[in-house]
Structures are given as structure tokens and as C-alpha cells.
Design a protein around this motif. Structure first.
Motif, PDB file in Angstrom:
ATOM      1  N   SER A 105      83.196 -23.379  15.766  1.00  8.81           N
ATOM      2  CA  SER A 105      83.634 -22.100  15.204  1.00  8.81           C
ATOM      3  C   SER A 105      82.569 -21.019  15.320  1.00  8.81           C
ATOM      4  N   ASP A 106      81.309 -21.404  15.592  1.00  9.20           N
ATOM      5  CA  ASP A 106      80.216 -20.443  15.765  1.00  9.20           C
ATOM      6  C   ASP A 106      79.588 -20.605  17.148  1.00  9.20           C
ATOM      7  N   THR A 107      80.458 -20.846  18.137  1.00  2.93           N
ATOM      8  CA  THR A 107      80.015 -21.078  19.510  1.00  2.93           C
ATOM      9  C   THR A 107      80.669 -20.074  20.447  1.00  2.93           C
ATOM     10  N   ARG A 108      79.864 -19.433  21.270  1.00  2.00           N
ATOM     11  CA  ARG A 108      80.402 -18.568  22.323  1.00  2.00           C
ATOM     12  C   ARG A 108      80.291 -19.300  23.648  1.00  2.00           C
ATOM     13  N   ILE A 109      81.308 -19.154  24.457  1.00  2.00           N
ATOM     14  CA  ILE A 109      81.336 -19.778  25.777  1.00  2.00           C
ATOM     15  C   ILE A 109      80.846 -18.763  26.800  1.00  2.00           C
ATOM     16  N   HIS A 110      79.852 -19.149  27.555  1.00  2.00           N
ATOM     17  CA  HIS A 110      79.355 -18.317  28.642  1.00  2.00           C
ATOM     18  C   HIS A 110      79.975 -18.814  29.937  1.00  2.00           C
ATOM     19  N   LEU A 111      80.898 -18.044  30.483  1.00  2.00           N
ATOM     20  CA  LEU A 111      81.521 -18.359  31.766  1.00  2.00           C
ATOM     21  C   LEU A 111      80.654 -17.716  32.846  1.00  2.00           C
ATOM     22  N   GLN A 146      69.777 -11.377  29.254  1.00  2.00           N
ATOM     23  CA  GLN A 146      71.097 -10.767  29.102  1.00  2.00           C
ATOM     24  C   GLN A 146      70.981  -9.251  29.029  1.00  2.00           C
ATOM     25  N   ASN A 147      72.017  -8.576  29.533  1.00  2.00           N
ATOM     26  CA  ASN A 147      72.008  -7.112  29.494  1.00  2.00           C
ATOM     27  C   ASN A 147      72.611  -6.555  28.206  1.00  2.00           C
ATOM     28  N   PRO A 205      63.913  -7.685  22.650  1.00  2.00           N
ATOM     29  CA  PRO A 205      64.037  -6.844  23.857  1.00  2.00           C
ATOM     30  C   PRO A 205      63.314  -7.507  25.016  1.00  2.00           C
ATOM     31  N   HIS A 206      63.915  -7.443  26.185  1.00  2.00           N
ATOM     32  CA  HIS A 206      63.309  -8.112  27.341  1.00  2.00           C
ATOM     33  C   HIS A 206      61.978  -7.450  27.677  1.00  2.00           C
ATOM     34  N   PRO A 207      60.914  -8.226  27.830  1.00  2.00           N
ATOM     35  CA  PRO A 207      59.581  -7.634  28.025  1.00  2.00           C
ATOM     36  C   PRO A 207      59.379  -6.976  29.381  1.00  2.00           C
ATOM     37  N   THR A 208      60.207  -7.327  30.376  1.00  2.00           N
ATOM     38  CA  THR A 208      59.999  -6.758  31.720  1.00  2.00           C
ATOM     39  C   THR A 208      61.200  -5.982  32.238  1.00  2.00           C
ATOM     40  N   TRP A 209      62.388  -6.294  31.791  1.00  2.00           N
ATOM     41  CA  TRP A 209      63.572  -5.563  32.230  1.00  2.00           C
ATOM     42  C   TRP A 209      63.720  -4.281  31.431  1.00  2.00           C
ATOM     43  N   GLU A 210      64.163  -3.232  32.082  1.00  2.00           N
ATOM     44  CA  GLU A 210      64.354  -1.952  31.410  1.00  2.00           C
ATOM     45  C   GLU A 210      65.840  -1.712  31.134  1.00  2.00           C
ATOM     46  N   GLY A 211      66.110  -0.769  30.247  1.00  2.00           N
ATOM     47  CA  GLY A 211      67.496  -0.357  30.034  1.00  2.00           C
ATOM     48  C   GLY A 211      68.256  -1.182  29.022  1.00  2.00           C
ATOM     49  N   GLY A 212      67.638  -1.595  27.923  1.00  2.00           N
ATOM     50  CA  GLY A 212      68.365  -2.275  26.858  1.00  2.00           C
ATOM     51  C   GLY A 212      68.728  -3.710  27.145  1.00  2.00           C
ATOM     52  N   HIS A 213      67.923  -4.406  27.938  1.00  2.00           N
ATOM     53  CA  HIS A 213      68.164  -5.816  28.195  1.00  2.00           C
ATOM     54  C   HIS A 213      67.476  -6.674  27.138  1.00  2.00           C
ATOM     55  N   ARG A 247      89.906 -18.116  33.731  1.00  2.00           N
ATOM     56  CA  ARG A 247      89.122 -17.039  33.137  1.00  2.00           C
ATOM     57  C   ARG A 247      89.864 -15.718  33.210  1.00  2.00           C
ATOM     58  N   THR A 248      89.750 -14.925  32.143  1.00  2.00           N
ATOM     59  CA  THR A 248      90.209 -13.543  32.193  1.00  2.00           C
ATOM     60  C   THR A 248      89.027 -12.699  32.672  1.00  2.00           C
ATOM     61  N   ARG A 249      88.967 -11.448  32.358  1.00  2.00           N
ATOM     62  CA  ARG A 249      87.869 -10.603  32.807  1.00  2.00           C
ATOM     63  C   ARG A 249      86.580 -10.884  32.050  1.00  2.00           C
ATOM     64  N   GLN A 250      86.707 -11.427  30.848  1.00  2.00           N
ATOM     65  CA  GLN A 250      85.535 -11.609  30.012  1.00  2.00           C
ATOM     66  C   GLN A 250      84.717 -12.830  30.424  1.00  2.00           C
ATOM     67  N   SER A 251      83.400 -12.665  30.399  1.00  2.00           N
ATOM     68  CA  SER A 251      82.495 -13.771  30.711  1.00  2.00           C
ATOM     69  C   SER A 251      81.931 -14.426  29.456  1.00  2.00           C
ATOM     70  N   TYR A 252      82.146 -13.783  28.296  1.00  2.00           N
ATOM     71  CA  TYR A 252      81.643 -14.310  27.029  1.00  2.00           C
ATOM     72  C   TYR A 252      82.801 -14.328  26.048  1.00  2.00           C
ATOM     73  N   VAL A 253      83.249 -15.512  25.659  1.00  2.00           N
ATOM     74  CA  VAL A 253      84.408 -15.636  24.770  1.00  2.00           C
ATOM     75  C   VAL A 253      84.087 -16.613  23.646  1.00  2.00           C
ATOM     76  N   TRP A 254      84.702 -16.401  22.510  1.00  2.00           N
ATOM     77  CA  TRP A 254      84.511 -17.316  21.395  1.00  2.00           C
ATOM     78  C   TRP A 254      85.272 -18.611  21.656  1.00  2.00           C
ATOM     79  N   CYS A 255      84.678 -19.708  21.255  1.00  2.00           N
ATOM     80  CA  CYS A 255      85.313 -21.015  21.391  1.00  2.00           C
ATOM     81  C   CYS A 255      86.377 -21.149  20.303  1.00  2.00           C
ATOM     82  N   LYS A 256      87.622 -21.235  20.695  1.00  2.00           N
ATOM     83  CA  LYS A 256      88.731 -21.326  19.751  1.00  2.00           C
ATOM     84  C   LYS A 256      89.515 -22.619  19.984  1.00  2.00           C
ATOM     85  N   PRO A 257      90.098 -23.167  18.919  1.00  2.00           N
ATOM     86  CA  PRO A 257      90.818 -24.447  19.050  1.00  2.00           C
ATOM     87  C   PRO A 257      91.925 -24.420  20.100  1.00  2.00           C
TER      88      PRO A 257
END
Length: 269
Positions: free
Chosen positions: A18-24, A49-50, A83-91, A115-125
């Protein structure tokens, strides 16, 4: 078919669905995550991550294999974010650790999911994450398939060269010959030769490094379309010769294949 979540829980992997996100994990415009996985760098790659995509307790990682098929790459505990120490722009740079109890499952479970368009989705039953195959061994780049069976893309070539996979190195470093590069977006071909001391391996190493190997026509293609365009190149062998073959002979065979494939008129030579 087995459901991925109940299978993992039954296998002793302790996590909170219930507190897991799936990274596709799909191609990010630079490289394929499956090749990052083959290099053993997936966790570090995923931690950059961006956006703040992992505001959750656990991340379940699935790597795109194409056509709705995914490779299970583990469940990670999210430890923190900065914040990412080397990437710029809010990464952002996350800190994660692979949960215990799944070392024999990562890289072996093949999952079916549309997969739909989303690459990050909540894990649902109700999510259909079905296990369609449990491989006997973890997925790796296959051993050298034989000289007449090579058809690889640029990402795979880059990984083979970087990892210096023994079977590929032993085969390609001990032959000279003529090879073919195909632009898979339009079918244009480039015929090249390898006649150096380390043969095809040495020549293809330059393509793995920069995509063009110093060839004028390929340089122009990359200048016009951007460096990431090298992802579209495909490599195979047309003809091989042993290391005692003369430069004159290799040049003649290269000229033959250029003529046969009309790569000067219609291709990239």
C-alpha cells in the motif's frame, strides 16, 4: 498465472504494497535500462530522478523488455532524498537499499503488464502484475552466438564492449573482416572493414564509444540528428577472415560488399 505481489510476499519479501510505487523503467532518451541492468548499475541509475518520484516507503522496479513484458529488478527501501549534487534543473538523488530475501528472484521473474503513459504508478490490489515466466538463471547478455548470427543494437554493443564479455572478446578480437551497420529508422547501410591487430573488437570498440568510429558519413548523421541517434544503429558481420589476411584482401572484400549492397549510391558509404 501467479500474481507478482502475492508471490513476493509468500517468498518472504517483507514490504508494504500500500506504500509502494512501481517504477516502470523504460528508455529515458539516452539508454535502455535493460543494458544498465546488464552492467550492474541499475540501482544507481534509478536513484537519479528528475522529480520526486519516490515519495513512498518502497519502490518496485520493473524493466521494459518490450510488448508488455517486464523484468523484475527488485523492491527497494527508500532511505532519503536530496537535490542531485551534479545534475542541474531540479533533479534529485535518492538513497535506496534492496530489501532482503529476493536476491534469487531479481533478474529471474518475467512479468506481464500493459503500461499506460505513466512510468511511476502506485501498487494497487487490482493491478494485473502477472508472472509469466520464472527463469532458471538471472538474465544476462547472451554468450557470443556465432559469427553468422550477430545482429545487435548500439546499446547492446556498448554493454558488451564495456563489460568485455569473454566469449565476445575472444571471438571478435581474433578475426578481421567486413561488417555492416544499418540505420534502423530508414534502412540505410554502411559497409566497413576491420584489419587491425585486435580485429572486429577493436573497430567496434570505437563505435561503442562514439557511434561513428571516425567515419565521415556517420559523423554527419549524428551531427544532424544528435548523439542519441546512435541508438538506432544495428551491427552485424558480412564476412570474416583470419588475422593473417592482408590489408589488400580485406579492402577488396569491403569493395565487393559495397557494390553488392549499393551502399555508396543508396547508403552511407
Amino acid at each position: 498465472m501467479l500474481g507478482l505481489v502475492p508471490y513476493l510476499l509468500a517468498s518472504g519479501v517483507v514490504f508494504d504494497p500500500s506504500d509502494t510505487r512501481i517504477h516502470l523503467a523504460c528508455w529515458n532518451g539516452i539508454e535502455e535500462p535493460i543494458n544498465v541492468y546488464y552492467r550492474g548499475e541499475f540501482q544507481a541509475w534509478q536513484e537519479g530522478q528528475n522529480r520526486r518520484n519516490f515519495e513512498c516507503k518502497h519502490v518496485m522496479s520493473l524493466i521494459d523488455l518490450g510488448r508488455g513484458i517486464w523484468l523484475f529488478a527488485g523492491i527497494y527501501h527508500v532511505l532519503g532524498c536530496q537535490p542531485h549534487p551534479t545534475w542541474e534543473g531540479g533533479h534529485y538523488l535518492y538513497s535506496t537499499e534492496l530489501l532482503p530475501g529476493q536476491s534469487d528472484l531479481v533478474g529471474r521473474l518475467i512479468i506481464e503488464h500493459q503500461r499506460t503513459r505513466q512510468s511511476y504508478v502506485w501498487c494497487k490490489p487490482e493491478m494485473a502484475l502477472q508472472i509469466v515466466e520464472i527463469k532458471r538463471e538471472k538474465m544476462t547478455i547472451a554468450d557470443f552466438p556465432g559469427y553468422h548470427s550477430i545482429v545487435i543494437n548500439h546499446d547492446t554493443l556498448k554493454t558488451i564492449i564495456r563489460m568485455k564479455i569473454d566469449s565476445w572478446y575472444s571471438a571478435l578480437a581474433n578475426i578481421r573482416g567486413v561488417y555492416l551497420i544499418v540505420d534502423t529508422t530508414n534502412g540505410k547501410t554502411y559497409v566497413g572493414k576491420a584489419s587491425g591487430d585486435v580485429g572486429i573488437w577493436q573497430r567496434w570498440s570505437t563505435y561503442a564509444d562514439n557511434g561513428h568510429g571516425g567515419n565521415k558519413e556517420l559523423i554527419e548523421v549524428l551531427v544532424e540528428n544528435g548523439e542519441e541517434y546512435m541508438k538506432n544503429f544495428q551491427y552485424s558481420l558480412l564476412e570474416i577472415a583470419d588475422t593473417y589476411a592482408s590489408e589488400k584482401y580485406i579492402l577488396a572484400r569491403e569493395a565487393h560488399w559495397m557494390k553488392a549492397l549499393m551502399s555508396r549510391k543508396f547508403g552511407l558509404n
